[in-house]
Design a protein around this motif. Structure first.
Motif, PDB file in Angstrom:
ATOM      1  N   SER A 149     105.405  -8.067  34.694  1.00  0.00           N
ATOM      2  CA  SER A 149     104.266  -7.912  33.788  1.00  0.00           C
ATOM      3  C   SER A 149     103.023  -7.465  34.541  1.00  0.00           C
ATOM      4  O   SER A 149     102.080  -6.938  33.939  1.00  0.00           O
ATOM      5  N   GLN A 168      99.128  -0.095  29.202  1.00  0.00           N
ATOM      6  CA  GLN A 168      99.774  -1.408  29.243  1.00  0.00           C
ATOM      7  C   GLN A 168      98.751  -2.508  29.000  1.00  0.00           C
ATOM      8  O   GLN A 168      99.018  -3.472  28.265  1.00  0.00           O
ATOM      9  N   PRO A 183     104.285  -1.404  26.871  1.00  0.00           N
ATOM     10  CA  PRO A 183     104.838  -2.588  27.535  1.00  0.00           C
ATOM     11  C   PRO A 183     105.772  -2.207  28.673  1.00  0.00           C
ATOM     12  O   PRO A 183     106.388  -1.136  28.646  1.00  0.00           O
TER      13      PRO A 183
END
Length: 337
Positions: free
Chosen positions: A66, A53, A59
């Motif tokens: 996030s 990531q 992702p």
């Protein structure tokens, strides 16, 4: 209970890149939704998908934070609608789709497992990702059963060491591969029946020798690429091959006739994008079949190193060096001992 803070420390890089992008920042404390809990994080596991990531290669799934981090341990400090109030104050470890590298993280209640007395929070944080992965792939997709011989690549990784420990508890003979004689020795010390140095030995020949030519019943593969046809050569008739990563490449050339002739099964899975319902089902299975071994001390993760949250960049650099044996963990809160 004290009011929750509005802000928290977290690792949430604004750009992809090397380990140096992992710096502490301030982020809003998340709030749990329906069926969720808010955990004050004591410790968080570091996993290969976190590295991917960070590089922009993996992702987060839709709706996931996030902030990286797929497994946490800590204390529940708030609950969402539909969660029994008795959960507040409980110490849990949990599988999450992201958000672990932070002082607070949201988890689905169905993916939480209660941390038993005597289990360190850093150990608890190192359990969910590897346990969910090994259980669903080695025992459910590969149908490994007592007496089976299994081949696990990456034998000194977090998943590899968990496969050794859990496999031995369930009566498997476990063969692993590793990249040095020193790592092979560590794998044997952890419990592997055979550890093969893939740099100096042909693992196909070594598996054949160990099994007296019959082959193994299952392969758990995180390499892919040209390992796949070699893995199939290691399998006994009716053997099962499970792919869980493609570190060595996403394509392989195999003999379909060999699969037909020997009745081989090729399957694979990913975990992060699966539904909360599926993960909750796995958590229930682990609670019933595996958690008693955690409670009585028979099952503990192999811990390589523990880094403070502020040194997440060093933790990632250490993982990418390939020198670790077992799990790398971030200590987040004051009780992350």
């Amino acid at each position: 209970m004290a009011a929750l803070p509005l802000q928290m420390r977290a690792i949430d890089p604004d750009e992809t890149g090397g380990p140096e992008v992992l710096c502490l920042v301030e982020r809003p404390v998340p709030r749990p939704g329906a069926g969720e809990v808010l955990v004050r994080v004591a410790a968080a596991g570091v996993n290969r998908p976190d590295v991917m990531q960070r590089k922009g290669l993996y992702p987060p799934p839709p709706g996931a934070p996030s902030i990286p981090g797929l497994e946490i341990a800590g204390r529940i400090v708030a609950i969402g609608d539909g969660v029994d109030s008795d959960w507040i104050g409980r110490t849990v470890c949990a599988l999450v789709a992201g958000g672990g590298y932070a002082e607070y993280a949201v988890a689905s209640i169905g993916q939480c497992l209660t941390v038993p007395p005597g289990l360190a929070m850093t150990d608890a944080a190192a359990l969910p990702e590897t346990l969910f992965t090994v259980w669903t792939n080695l025992f459910e997709r590969a149908y490994a059963a007592e007496g089976d011989t299994v081949l696990v690549h990456g034998g000194t990784s977090g998943i590899g060491t968990m496969a050794i420990v859990l496999g031995k508890l369930f009566g498997l003979k476990v063969i692993v591969t590793a990249g040095s004689d020193e790592k092979c020795a560590r794998a044997r010390a952890i419990g592997a029946d055979l550890a093969i140095n893939y740099r100096t030995q042909d693992f196909v020949e070594e598996v054949r020798r160990f099994t007296a030519g019959t082959g193994c019943q299952a392969v758990l593969d995180m390499v892919g690429g040209d390992y796949v046809p070699r893995n199939l050569a290691c399998l006994a008739d009716d053997g099962r091959h499970v792919s869980i990563a493609i570190q060595g490449g996403a394509k392989a050339e195999i003999s379909i006739w060999d699969i037909m002739r020997r009745r081989l099964t090729l399957t694979g899975s990913t975990l992060r994008g699966r539904s909360t319902e599926f993960k909750a089902l796995v958590a229930t299975e682990l609670s019933d079949a595996v958690w008693p071994m955690v409670r009585d001390g028979r099952l503990r993760p192999v811990i390589d190193r523990i880094f403070p949250l502020a040194e997440a960049s060093a933790a990632h650099a250490h993982m990418e060096s390939g020198d670790h044996v077992g799990k790398i963990v971030l200590r987040v809160g004051e009780d992350g001992e």
